[in-house]
Write a protein that holds these residues in place. Structure first.
Motif, mmCIF file in Angstrom:
data_model
loop_
_atom_site.group_PDB
_atom_site.id
_atom_site.type_symbol
_atom_site.label_atom_id
_atom_site.label_comp_id
_atom_site.label_asym_id
_atom_site.label_seq_id
_atom_site.Cartn_x
_atom_site.Cartn_y
_atom_site.Cartn_z
ATOM 1 N N HIS A 144 0.852 -1.198 0.000
ATOM 2 C CA HIS A 144 0.000 0.000 0.000
ATOM 3 C C HIS A 144 0.879 1.237 0.000
ATOM 4 O O HIS A 144 1.951 1.243 0.593
ATOM 5 N N SER A 145 0.412 2.283 -0.681
ATOM 6 C CA SER A 145 1.105 3.567 -0.646
ATOM 7 C C SER A 145 0.170 4.632 -1.201
ATOM 8 O O SER A 145 -0.190 4.590 -2.375
ATOM 9 N N VAL A 149 -0.550 6.400 4.208
ATOM 10 C CA VAL A 149 -0.245 5.079 4.745
ATOM 11 C C VAL A 149 0.620 4.322 3.739
ATOM 12 O O VAL A 149 0.308 4.269 2.549
ATOM 13 N N GLY A 151 2.677 0.560 3.200
ATOM 14 C CA GLY A 151 2.797 -0.804 3.703
ATOM 15 C C GLY A 151 3.707 -1.623 2.802
ATOM 16 O O GLY A 151 3.790 -1.396 1.595
ATOM 17 N N GLU A 168 5.148 -8.200 7.757
ATOM 18 C CA GLU A 168 4.411 -7.077 7.184
ATOM 19 C C GLU A 168 4.716 -5.812 7.989
ATOM 20 O O GLU A 168 4.793 -5.858 9.218
ATOM 21 N N LYS A 170 3.806 -1.460 8.326
ATOM 22 C CA LYS A 170 2.959 -0.331 7.939
ATOM 23 C C LYS A 170 3.370 0.907 8.729
ATOM 24 O O LYS A 170 3.859 0.812 9.847
ATOM 25 N N HIS A 171 3.153 2.046 8.100
ATOM 26 C CA HIS A 171 3.400 3.323 8.779
ATOM 27 C C HIS A 171 2.397 4.349 8.288
ATOM 28 O O HIS A 171 2.076 4.400 7.093
ATOM 29 N N GLU A 172 1.881 5.149 9.209
ATOM 30 C CA GLU A 172 0.953 6.212 8.852
ATOM 31 C C GLU A 172 1.628 7.560 9.084
ATOM 32 O O GLU A 172 2.168 7.837 10.157
ATOM 33 N N ILE A 192 9.201 3.400 8.184
ATOM 34 C CA ILE A 192 8.969 2.013 7.756
ATOM 35 C C ILE A 192 10.273 1.359 7.317
ATOM 36 O O ILE A 192 10.488 0.160 7.523
#
Length: 429
Positions: A144-145, A149, A151, A168, A170-172, A192
């Motif tokens: 995800h990008s 967010v 991932g 896995e 993830k970072h927000e 991340i």
């Protein structure tokens, strides 16, 4: 009220009650933990705390593993029947292909920077794919990008084929990140990459010096077997293993040739030449990072507030819809918990395709045309575009052309031809 309308009202009421109970449950579970996204894997502060002592020991080690980081898999949805990109799903997920291909290279470079800063590895290089000789490989896939967010899924595997771990991450990014002048020029995704680096360090800390030396020996023997399977194949056994439902090959050492073996010495020379090309390739990745980085950060900075605006609009629509079916309390909960898991339910119910709208807005924004053009150009090609490269070995010069992968394969072929001519001098190649 007719039976028909009564049944319809009953269904609506039942669905509404289900949604309400789901949201209330989400709120309850959210009350038991801190606000913010669920991070899979340790957070950056936890990683630093866990690895502080480990890093000190690893920095004083006698054996250092070399690390190769292939450019990340962009994570495109694939059609199971054709094996090609599913463009309908790509649109549904709001993925801009050129941007994601650009990210695949940038993320590998950023991971390299984070791992180099640990000072517990040998060489750390970005490579076009995993065909390069190395002790350790960090294989990443972007999950995800969207500027807020990010991932990634990461698999760590050594030269013996042993999978150290799959994780896995993830970072927000905070909505206030770009509003703080102290963050000027900083990468909002940096945490991340620190998480990924810290994870690899934590796995490395479990190995003894003997374990690491065995991995380095395996790296050399697999490379030697590539050149001369008849001479060096006897030192390696291959077995088939399974992990997480996936089949992979595991290699075991039966022994090692004598260190004075002239064939082995020659192969080590050829491997050094192959790694020399990889070292030179790092300059090309740094140039790519310098050229694309500013445009990519502009995309992040411009789209981050748009995501927040799109989310707020979604909650307003959800509130109106909830009021229309007599669920004012649901709308209030959604509005109150816009940053919680309950708020995420509201975003899903809104079905606004915000990422698609944001990407299109960015591409059509006249002020962003220059940055958009850079991303479009760099993201068109799957591989890194590089200029012609001249490589010299033992008074022979060869000009390599094409992409990074094509040039690398040309150099590998050239080195293998040299070895073949030396081992079979009467053979015409």
């Amino acid at each position: 009220m007719t039976d028909k309308h009564g049944k319809r009202f009953a269904r609506v009421k039942l669905i509404s009650l289900f949604l309400l109970s789901f949201v209330l449950a989400a709120c309850q579970s959210n009350a038991n933990r801190s606000q913010g996204p669920l991070l899979v894997g340790p957070s950056a502060p936890e990683v630093r705390a866990q690895n502080a002592d480990a890093n000190a020991n690893l920095q004083n080690a006698s054996v250092f593993l070399d690390v190769a980081i292939p450019t990340f898999d962009p994570g495109f949805p694939m059609d199971r029947n054709t094996g090609e990109i599913d463009y309908e799903e790509l649109d549904d997920e709001g993925i801009w292909p050129q941007l994601r291909r650009t990210e695949a290279k940038l993320f590998a470079v950023e991971t390299k920077k984070a791992m180099q800063s640990e000072k517990v590895f040998g060489s750390v290089v970005v490579v076009p794919d995993a065909s390069t000789p190395s002790d350790l490989f960090v294989l990443g896939t972007i999950t995800h990008s969207d500027s807020e967010v990010v991932g990634a899924s990461v698999t760590v595997v050594d030269s013996s084929g042993e999978i150290w771990g799959i994780q896995e991450f993830k970072h927000e990014v905070s909505q206030n990140f770009f509003r703080d002048q102290r963050n000027s020029g900083k990468n909002p995704y940096e945490p991340i990459f620190k998480q990924i680096s810290g994870y690899v360090v934590s796995l490395l800390s479990k190995l003894s010096e003997q374990d690491k030396q065995q991995i380095k020996d395996m790296s050399l023997m697999r490379y030697a077997r590539y050149y001369s399977p008849e001479a060096f194949g006897q030192y390696i056994e291959t077995d088939v293993k399974r992990k997480n439902g996936q089949r992979y090959y595991k290699f075991e050492l039966n022994g090692l040739p004598d260190k004075s073996d002239p064939m082995l010495a020659r192969i080590e020379e050829l491997r050094a030449q192959e790694l020399l090309f990889i070292d030179r390739l790092q300059d090309q990745y740094e140039v790519f990072d310098a050229q694309v980085g500013p445009s990519y950060q502009t995309w992040q900075e411009q789209t981050l507030p748009e995501l927040e605006a799109a989310r707020e609009a979604a909650f307003k629509r959800n509130a109106s819809a909830a009021a229309g079916i007599g669920l004012g309390i649901l709308a209030a909960i959604l509005a109150k918990n816009s940053g919680s898991s309950a708020g995420q339910v509201g975003a899903v119910l809104g079905g606004i395709g915000s990422v698609v709208a944001i990407n299109e807005a960015f591409k059509s924004n006249s002020a962003m045309k220059v940055h958009n053009a850079v991303i479009e150009e760099q993201g068109q090609a799957v591989d890194l575009s590089v200029g012609p490269t001249e490589m010299e070995f033992e008074d022979n010069t060869i000009e390599l052309q094409g992409t990074a992968t094509e040039q690398y394969m040309q150099w590998k072929t050239h080195l293998r031809n040299i070895y073949s001519l030396e081992s079979t001098p009467d053979t015409q190649l």
